[in-house]
Design an enzyme around this catalytic site. Structure first.
Site, PDB file in Angstrom:
ATOM      1  N   TYR A 148       0.871  -1.206   0.228  1.00 12.09           N
ATOM      2  CA  TYR A 148       0.166   0.035  -0.119  1.00 12.09           C
ATOM      3  C   TYR A 148       0.917   1.276  -0.016  1.00 12.09           C
ATOM      4  O   TYR A 148       1.967   1.242   0.436  1.00 12.09           O
ATOM      5  CB  TYR A 148      -1.164  -0.135   1.191  1.00 12.09           C
ATOM      6  CG  TYR A 148      -0.488  -0.205   2.577  1.00 12.09           C
ATOM      7  CD1 TYR A 148       0.244   1.046   3.296  1.00 12.09           C
ATOM      8  CD2 TYR A 148      -0.899  -1.160   3.531  1.00 12.09           C
ATOM      9  CE1 TYR A 148       0.330   0.691   4.704  1.00 12.09           C
ATOM     10  CE2 TYR A 148      -0.297  -1.270   4.645  1.00 12.09           C
ATOM     11  CZ  TYR A 148       0.330  -0.302   5.325  1.00 12.09           C
ATOM     12  OH  TYR A 148       0.845  -0.393   6.586  1.00 12.09           O
ATOM     13  N   CYS A 149       0.235   2.321  -0.637  1.00 10.79           N
ATOM     14  CA  CYS A 149       1.194   3.511  -0.705  1.00 10.79           C
ATOM     15  C   CYS A 149       2.496   3.295  -1.365  1.00 10.79           C
ATOM     16  O   CYS A 149       3.527   3.616  -0.863  1.00 10.79           O
ATOM     17  CB  CYS A 149       1.362   4.344   0.463  1.00 10.79           C
ATOM     18  SG  CYS A 149       1.782   6.083   0.439  1.00 10.79           S
ATOM     19  N   PRO A 150       2.369   2.592  -2.505  1.00  8.40           N
ATOM     20  CA  PRO A 150       3.509   2.274  -3.305  1.00  8.40           C
ATOM     21  C   PRO A 150       4.683   3.598  -3.759  1.00  8.40           C
ATOM     22  O   PRO A 150       3.921   4.558  -4.189  1.00  8.40           O
ATOM     23  CB  PRO A 150       3.435   1.224  -4.318  1.00  8.40           C
ATOM     24  CG  PRO A 150       1.910   1.772  -4.795  1.00  8.40           C
ATOM     25  CD  PRO A 150       1.281   2.228  -3.337  1.00  8.40           C
TER      26      PRO A 150
END
Length: 278
Positions: A148-150
């Site tokens: 997540y939130c790469p």
């Protein structure tokens, strides 16, 4: 010694620890605090500052997350699982905050010289590597697909992400923020964000491409290092590292003469978030 080390080895650091005091408060207060510090440090009303902060179960949404077709359903799902939702003012996508996640904000001024975005990231990467010598050169920075939130400054060990870095710039101040998954299960946090996108999208087509979350690519530092590491222990490491890096470390929260500025940014952050989540 890294060329970025000069940003860390300085005469004086200011240290604000809100890893306990902020836990049951809104995470919006932390973004207001970082905006305030950007202003103070940027305008040289304060020395460079490191602030540690922790908030109980909260999902911090990015601007694009707020635009999910069924965002209200997604927020309701999070509430049913015991998580509050806010929209942050810095870049990136959704992240999970809880008692096992330590956030570190590092604030510099650009008054003397400009600091480009990659330099801000590299300085924080250097700091995190210094915090965890037992990782012994294993901490890498590159995008972990499925997290997540790469981003290009995902921090990982053996391909499993434990941290991500973002930046906020205001009034010649730069806040470089990292969230460190210290305790607990990284994959369980990732499952929560996977559920957020599943409920928020429900198969609808969108212009923005949201990440396909693979929980197995995320882990906590405790899991990756094979040790019972706690948030409190890492906060102590931060303080000891600052004492090594600087001639002097000034410890404490906002002073009386800084509170008016904090109140201004707090009001601004709350008003903005209220409009975003209508």
């Amino acid at each position: 010694m890294s060329i970025y080390d000069s940003y860390l080895h300085i005469p004086e650091w200011r240290f604000m620890d809100e890893s306990i005091s902020a836990r049951n408060r809104s995470a919006l207060e932390s973004f207001a605090a970082d905006d305030t510090l950007c202003h103070l440090v940027g305008q040289k009303m304060s020395t460079p500052t490191i602030r540690t902060w922790v908030h109980d179960n909260t999902v911090v949404l990015g601007i694009q997350d707020h635009r999910l077709p069924l965002i209200n359903d997604a927020v309701s799902m999070l509430e049913n699982k015991g998580y509050k939702s806010i929209v942050r003012n810095s870049g990136g996508l959704a992240v999970v905050l809880d008692e096992g996640v330590l956030n570190i904000s590092m604030i510099f001024t650009e008054q003397d010289k400009s600091i480009d975005i990659s330099t801000g990231y590299e300085v924080m990467l250097e700091f995190v590597r210094m915090l965890f010598p037992e990782a012994d050169g294993q901490i890498e920075a590159y995008e972990i697909v499925g997290s997540y939130c790469p981003g290009s400054y995902d921090l990982s060990i053996d391909g499993r992400k434990f941290a991500g870095i973002s930046q906020r710039r205001l009034r010649q101040g730069i806040a470089v923020q990292v969230y460190l998954c210290v305790e607990g299960s990284g994959s369980e946090r990732a499952e929560l964000i996977r559920d957020l996108y599943e409920v928020g999208l429900q198969g609808e087509e969108t212009k923005f491409s949201y990440p396909a979350i693979k929980p197995e690519v995320m882990a906590s530092l405790s899991e990756l290092l094979g040790m019972e590491l706690t948030v409190n222990e890492v906060v102590i490491r931060v303080q000891l590292l600052l004492q090594f890096l600087a001639n002097d470390v000034v410890i404490g929260g906002f002073q009386e003469d800084e509170m008016e500025l904090y109140s201004f940014y707090l009001h601004r952050v709350f008003e903005r978030n209220k409009k975003m989540l209508i």
